[in-house]
Design a protein around this motif. Structure first.
Motif, PDB file in Angstrom:
ATOM      1  N   ALA A 402      85.060  30.973  12.415  1.00  0.00           N
ATOM      2  CA  ALA A 402      83.624  30.936  11.488  1.00  0.00           C
ATOM      3  C   ALA A 402      84.012  31.208   9.914  1.00  0.00           C
ATOM      4  O   ALA A 402      85.090  32.264   9.857  1.00  0.00           O
ATOM      5  CB  ALA A 402      82.614  31.839  11.933  1.00  0.00           C
ATOM      6  N   ASP A 403      83.158  31.147   9.201  1.00  0.00           N
ATOM      7  CA  ASP A 403      83.278  31.320   7.723  1.00  0.00           C
ATOM      8  C   ASP A 403      82.421  32.718   7.424  1.00  0.00           C
ATOM      9  O   ASP A 403      81.484  32.850   7.377  1.00  0.00           O
ATOM     10  CB  ASP A 403      82.897  30.461   6.821  1.00  0.00           C
ATOM     11  N   VAL A 404      83.259  33.900   7.922  1.00  0.00           N
ATOM     12  CA  VAL A 404      82.683  35.087   8.169  1.00  0.00           C
ATOM     13  C   VAL A 404      82.277  35.735   6.967  1.00  0.00           C
ATOM     14  O   VAL A 404      81.356  36.712   6.681  1.00  0.00           O
ATOM     15  CB  VAL A 404      83.491  36.100   8.621  1.00  0.00           C
ATOM     16  N   ASP A 405      82.570  35.223   5.653  1.00  0.00           N
ATOM     17  CA  ASP A 405      82.507  35.905   4.489  1.00  0.00           C
ATOM     18  C   ASP A 405      81.716  35.039   3.472  1.00  0.00           C
ATOM     19  O   ASP A 405      81.580  34.993   2.287  1.00  0.00           O
ATOM     20  CB  ASP A 405      83.797  36.382   3.560  1.00  0.00           C
ATOM     21  N   TYR A 406      81.350  33.556   3.936  1.00  0.00           N
ATOM     22  CA  TYR A 406      80.721  32.479   3.368  1.00  0.00           C
ATOM     23  C   TYR A 406      81.206  32.055   1.904  1.00  0.00           C
ATOM     24  O   TYR A 406      80.592  31.999   1.193  1.00  0.00           O
ATOM     25  CB  TYR A 406      79.269  33.029   3.093  1.00  0.00           C
ATOM     26  N   ARG A 437      83.469  38.846  26.916  1.00  0.00           N
ATOM     27  CA  ARG A 437      82.265  38.413  26.195  1.00  0.00           C
ATOM     28  C   ARG A 437      82.139  38.939  24.734  1.00  0.00           C
ATOM     29  O   ARG A 437      82.256  40.382  24.612  1.00  0.00           O
ATOM     30  CB  ARG A 437      80.755  38.363  26.627  1.00  0.00           C
ATOM     31  N   TRP A 438      82.216  38.082  23.645  1.00  0.00           N
ATOM     32  CA  TRP A 438      81.902  38.355  22.292  1.00  0.00           C
ATOM     33  C   TRP A 438      81.373  37.432  21.567  1.00  0.00           C
ATOM     34  O   TRP A 438      81.614  36.297  21.807  1.00  0.00           O
ATOM     35  CB  TRP A 438      83.115  39.192  21.584  1.00  0.00           C
ATOM     36  N   PHE A 439      80.767  37.562  20.201  1.00  0.00           N
ATOM     37  CA  PHE A 439      80.099  36.741  19.433  1.00  0.00           C
ATOM     38  C   PHE A 439      80.252  37.053  18.008  1.00  0.00           C
ATOM     39  O   PHE A 439      80.279  38.213  17.697  1.00  0.00           O
ATOM     40  CB  PHE A 439      78.447  36.741  20.197  1.00  0.00           C
ATOM     41  N   VAL A 440      80.178  36.099  17.414  1.00  0.00           N
ATOM     42  CA  VAL A 440      80.375  36.130  15.930  1.00  0.00           C
ATOM     43  C   VAL A 440      79.336  35.215  15.253  1.00  0.00           C
ATOM     44  O   VAL A 440      79.444  33.816  15.463  1.00  0.00           O
ATOM     45  CB  VAL A 440      81.800  35.731  15.315  1.00  0.00           C
ATOM     46  N   GLY A 441      78.572  35.541  14.301  1.00  0.00           N
ATOM     47  CA  GLY A 441      77.581  34.615  13.633  1.00  0.00           C
ATOM     48  C   GLY A 441      76.741  35.488  12.836  1.00  0.00           C
ATOM     49  O   GLY A 441      76.797  36.743  12.395  1.00  0.00           O
ATOM     50  N   SER A 442      75.536  34.819  12.468  1.00  0.00           N
ATOM     51  CA  SER A 442      74.514  35.516  11.554  1.00  0.00           C
ATOM     52  C   SER A 442      73.292  36.140  12.797  1.00  0.00           C
ATOM     53  O   SER A 442      72.779  35.406  13.419  1.00  0.00           O
ATOM     54  CB  SER A 442      73.585  34.821  10.985  1.00  0.00           C
ATOM     55  N   PHE A 443      73.132  37.393  12.626  1.00  0.00           N
ATOM     56  CA  PHE A 443      72.271  37.916  13.486  1.00  0.00           C
ATOM     57  C   PHE A 443      70.870  38.300  13.135  1.00  0.00           C
ATOM     58  O   PHE A 443      69.997  38.685  14.004  1.00  0.00           O
ATOM     59  CB  PHE A 443      72.885  39.447  14.153  1.00  0.00           C
ATOM     60  N   MET A 452      79.060  37.737   8.188  1.00  0.00           N
ATOM     61  CA  MET A 452      78.698  37.561   9.543  1.00  0.00           C
ATOM     62  C   MET A 452      78.892  38.905  10.292  1.00  0.00           C
ATOM     63  O   MET A 452      79.853  39.856   9.923  1.00  0.00           O
ATOM     64  CB  MET A 452      79.452  36.468  10.242  1.00  0.00           C
ATOM     65  N   TYR A 453      78.320  39.238  11.562  1.00  0.00           N
ATOM     66  CA  TYR A 453      78.466  40.221  12.317  1.00  0.00           C
ATOM     67  C   TYR A 453      79.022  39.625  13.592  1.00  0.00           C
ATOM     68  O   TYR A 453      79.221  38.595  13.914  1.00  0.00           O
ATOM     69  CB  TYR A 453      77.252  40.972  12.406  1.00  0.00           C
ATOM     70  N   GLY A 454      79.648  40.833  14.257  1.00  0.00           N
ATOM     71  CA  GLY A 454      80.096  40.482  15.639  1.00  0.00           C
ATOM     72  C   GLY A 454      79.650  41.534  16.669  1.00  0.00           C
ATOM     73  O   GLY A 454      79.363  42.522  16.352  1.00  0.00           O
ATOM     74  N   TYR A 455      79.472  41.087  17.907  1.00  0.00           N
ATOM     75  CA  TYR A 455      79.203  42.116  18.873  1.00  0.00           C
ATOM     76  C   TYR A 455      80.003  41.472  20.115  1.00  0.00           C
ATOM     77  O   TYR A 455      80.126  40.535  20.501  1.00  0.00           O
ATOM     78  CB  TYR A 455      77.725  41.592  19.357  1.00  0.00           C
ATOM     79  N   GLY A 456      80.502  42.821  20.837  1.00  0.00           N
ATOM     80  CA  GLY A 456      81.331  42.514  22.041  1.00  0.00           C
ATOM     81  C   GLY A 456      81.083  43.698  23.124  1.00  0.00           C
ATOM     82  O   GLY A 456      80.622  44.614  22.749  1.00  0.00           O
ATOM     83  N   ILE A 457      81.318  43.262  24.215  1.00  0.00           N
ATOM     84  CA  ILE A 457      81.688  44.153  25.288  1.00  0.00           C
ATOM     85  C   ILE A 457      83.036  44.482  25.592  1.00  0.00           C
ATOM     86  O   ILE A 457      83.912  43.680  25.345  1.00  0.00           O
ATOM     87  CB  ILE A 457      80.761  43.718  26.745  1.00  0.00           C
TER      88      ILE A 457
END
Length: 660
Positions: A402-406, A437-443, A452-457
């Motif tokens: 993903a383009d995390v810094d746009y 599980r983990w996710f990266v995107g706009s929250f 972008m942010y990331g969330y993981g377990i």
């Protein structure tokens, strides 16, 4: 002396809404000398809101032209604007599905459609065509036909209305007499178990075609089908696919454990999707030709396969840094690492005799017409024990691109570290270890277009870390949850907007339900499986082991939306996930592909609830389109904008459509 068309800011020979996106950015951030000359539409020597307004009026047909048609200057021709990624052509994507007593019709709102575009819907039955709507439709791109005779074949088409003028579009869909409700069924070849389906446009008609695996066959196989189910070809992966060990699979084995080993994309930007595939000796391609390597039977390559014929187009060797240890398992995803051209990113691992792993992330793509390695990054050897990592940085069961810094260029993310588009290390997070599980995107609206942010377990994290949210651009932790004592295997987590009382996405895991700022808001929620956008509101739904579900935030209970097996013979994969899901037809909501229990049919489940929400199709969102190419342990797709309650309407994506 060189000339450029005024207003054509992405140099594709046309002036349209893609140029509007670039103009908006340029007015804010500025242009270089040549771009400023092209963007100065009123020829007053500066680029500002007046030029943006003039371009908008020209695209809408209000303004007939600019004072000057061309900008001419003695200078080298520039490359297309950085960040303007080349993406596939999609047609209108008309989809007609029975609801049992009516027909639900939906279609794509495309990224280059003007926001004021309206639509008319037509039905053809017994060679007679009628318009169904009284006035042009300006809301959601869907319509329920309550007057259709479902005992007959009904063909639906959509026409575009711009400034009161109606224009033909390039797609239609026929609902067959007596069709099963809420789904489309494609008959395919009888064969072994199917675990994954990939989507891509093999024939260039703007509709997604399908690649399926037969991963349990002694010699694994891949089969290609057109969008209507027409069989194209089969690839036999040969004797090197017999070893299906999910940690150390054979040299050409695919779809074992988290190692998919294949994906589908238009990697050479010719307007037709190819299959990207890890191959080795013994593979027989769709045209009958066999790949042989008498000097090294275990040598591995990344191959480009023609989507229509199944023949080998190009191939290049995988890195051989750890070849002495054995063959490399492989996971694939597409990313635009230079912001313009696609690359296939391969994460590859093998295991040493002491049970440590060797990990390579490598990018492959076309440079000057040649397919080859662009870069590789080696993550130091890691212990397999989830509670201890001797060296290197943490990895999970899926990569995220993903383009995390746009800035227009994609980054490659593992759970505990991030690589820049050139393969250099961007950051690492020492405290993070393995998690499923983990996710990266706009929250939330707050980080749209910024970072972008990331969330993981986490699973058995030696520091007691259970779950966390972080800045995916910098690696900075935003909030964390820790075990009161010892460790815990959290196992599963997910993310989406399921409660409108809180801003942005919520996250939920076996530890509870939290707002994206880390505030605990509940003990129960949906089972953390695959998040869907399904029923037409802006809240998220879920696919959970063949069940379609929704969280009722008012009662604090899970509600069942759809039980597919009660409608027709259908089943998901043995991991409780679908074979594929994503926005592949109709409006912006997501379809789910399952199979019949004997694997002779693809069953495509389609949303049928009306919605007034209008969004450009998710498959044209850069972050989402990357996700559509990824498998691993299948997880929820992400966007580069927030989609949920209170969302701001997203800007059009900075893409250019490939011209065949």
């Amino acid at each position: 002396m060189y000339s450029w068309i005024k207003g054509d800011l992405n140099f594709d020979g046309r002036v349209n809404t893609f140029d509007m996106c670039l103009m908006r950015k340029g007015v804010v951030k500025g242009f270089d000398e040549v771009m400023a000359g092209i963007a100065d539409l009123n020829s007053d020597g500066q680029v500002n809101e007046d030029d943006l307004r003039l371009l908008r009026d020209y695209i809408h047909g209000i303004e007939k032209g600019f004072p000057e048609k061309f900008y001419t200057k003695e200078i080298e021709i520039p490359e297309p604007s950085e960040g303007t990624r080349k993406m596939e052509y999609l047609n209108r994507g008309v989809s007609a599905v029975s609801t049992g007593n009516s027909v639900f019709v939906s279609w794509r709102f495309l990224a280059d459609d003007d926001e004021n575009t309206a639509f008319n819907v037509y039905r053809t039955t017994d060679n007679k065509t009628i318009k169904l709507n009284d006035t042009p439709l300006t809301g959601g791109t869907n319509y329920t036909d309550k007057t259709a005779d479902l005992s007959k074949n009904n063909t639906y088409s959509v026409k575009v209305v711009v400034n009161g003028t109606e224009y033909e579009t390039d797609d239609s869909d026929t609902l067959a007499a007596g069709a099963v409700s809420q789904c489309k069924i494609l008959n395919i070849k009888q064969g072994g178990k199917i675990h994954f389906v990939w989507a891509g446009d093999f024939d260039g008609d703007g509709e997604y075609d399908y690649l399926v695996d037969r991963n349990a066959d002694e010699h694994q196989k891949l089969e290609a089908y057109r969008s209507d189910g027409t069989y194209l070809w089969t690839i036999d992966l040969g004797y090197n696919s017999e070893n299906k060990n999910n940690i150390s699979p054979g040299a050409s084995a695919i779809d074992v454990g988290m190692w998919d080993g294949a994906t589908v994309y238009d990697i050479d930007c010719d307007g037709y999707a190819e299959v990207l595939l890890r191959i080795a000796d013994g593979v027989t391609f769709g045209n009958g030709e066999k790949f042989t390597n008498s000097s090294d039977k275990q040598a591995q390559y990344i191959a480009v396969i023609d989507g229509i014929t199944g023949s080998l187009r190009d191939y290049t060797s995988v890195p051989d840094d750890f070849k002495s240890v054995g063959t490399l398992a492989c996971m694939m995803e597409i990313g635009y690492l230079d912001g313009v051209n696609p690359s296939v990113v391969c994460w590859m691992k093998n295991r040493n005799s002491d049970k440590t792993f060797n990990s390579i992330t490598a990018a492959f793509g076309y440079e000057n017409g040649e397919f080859g390695l662009r870069w590789k990054y080696i993550n130091d050897t890691m212990f397999s024990d989830r509670t201890e990592y001797k060296k290197g940085y943490a990895e999970a069961h899926q990569i995220r691109i993903a383009d995390v810094d746009y800035d227009g260029k994609d980054e490659v993310l593992h759970m505990g570290y991030c690589l820049n588009g050139d393969g250099t290390l961007r950051y690492h997070i020492d405290e993070v270890v393995h998690g499923d599980r983990w996710f990266v995107g706009s929250f939330s609206n707050e980080n749209n277009g910024n970072e972008m942010y990331g969330y993981g377990i986490q699973q058995n994290n030696q520091y007691g870390l259970l779950e966390y949210m972080y800045n995916a651009s910098t690696g900075e932790m935003l909030w964390t949850n820790y075990a009161k004592e010892g460790t815990a295997d959290v196992g599963r987590g997910n993310i989406g907007d399921i409660d409108p009382n809180y801003d942005g996405f919520e996250v939920w895991s076996f530890q509870g339900l939290y707002n994206h700022d880390g505030t605990r808001i509940g003990d129960n929620s949906l089972y953390p499986s695959i998040r869907l956008w399904w029923d037409g509101d802006l809240l998220a739904e879920s696919y959970n082991d063949t069940k379609f579900e929704k969280w009722n935030w008012q009662t604090g209970k899970v509600e069942r939306l759809l039980s597919p097996w009660k409608i027709t013979d259908s089943a998901g994969s043995d991991r409780g996930a679908p074979m594929f899901y994503g926005d592949i037809m109709g409006d912006w909501r997501e379809e789910v592909i399952m199979t019949s229990t004997d694997y002779s049919k693809l069953v495509i489940w389609c949303p049928t609830a009306e919605t007034d929400t209008r969004l450009y199709c998710l498959a044209q969102n850069p972050c989402y389109r990357n996700c559509m190419t990824a498998k691993g342990y299948y997880q929820s797709h992400m966007l580069d904008y927030y989609l949920g309650t209170g969302m701001e309407m997203p800007e059009k994506p900075d893409i250019s459509i490939i011209q065949k």
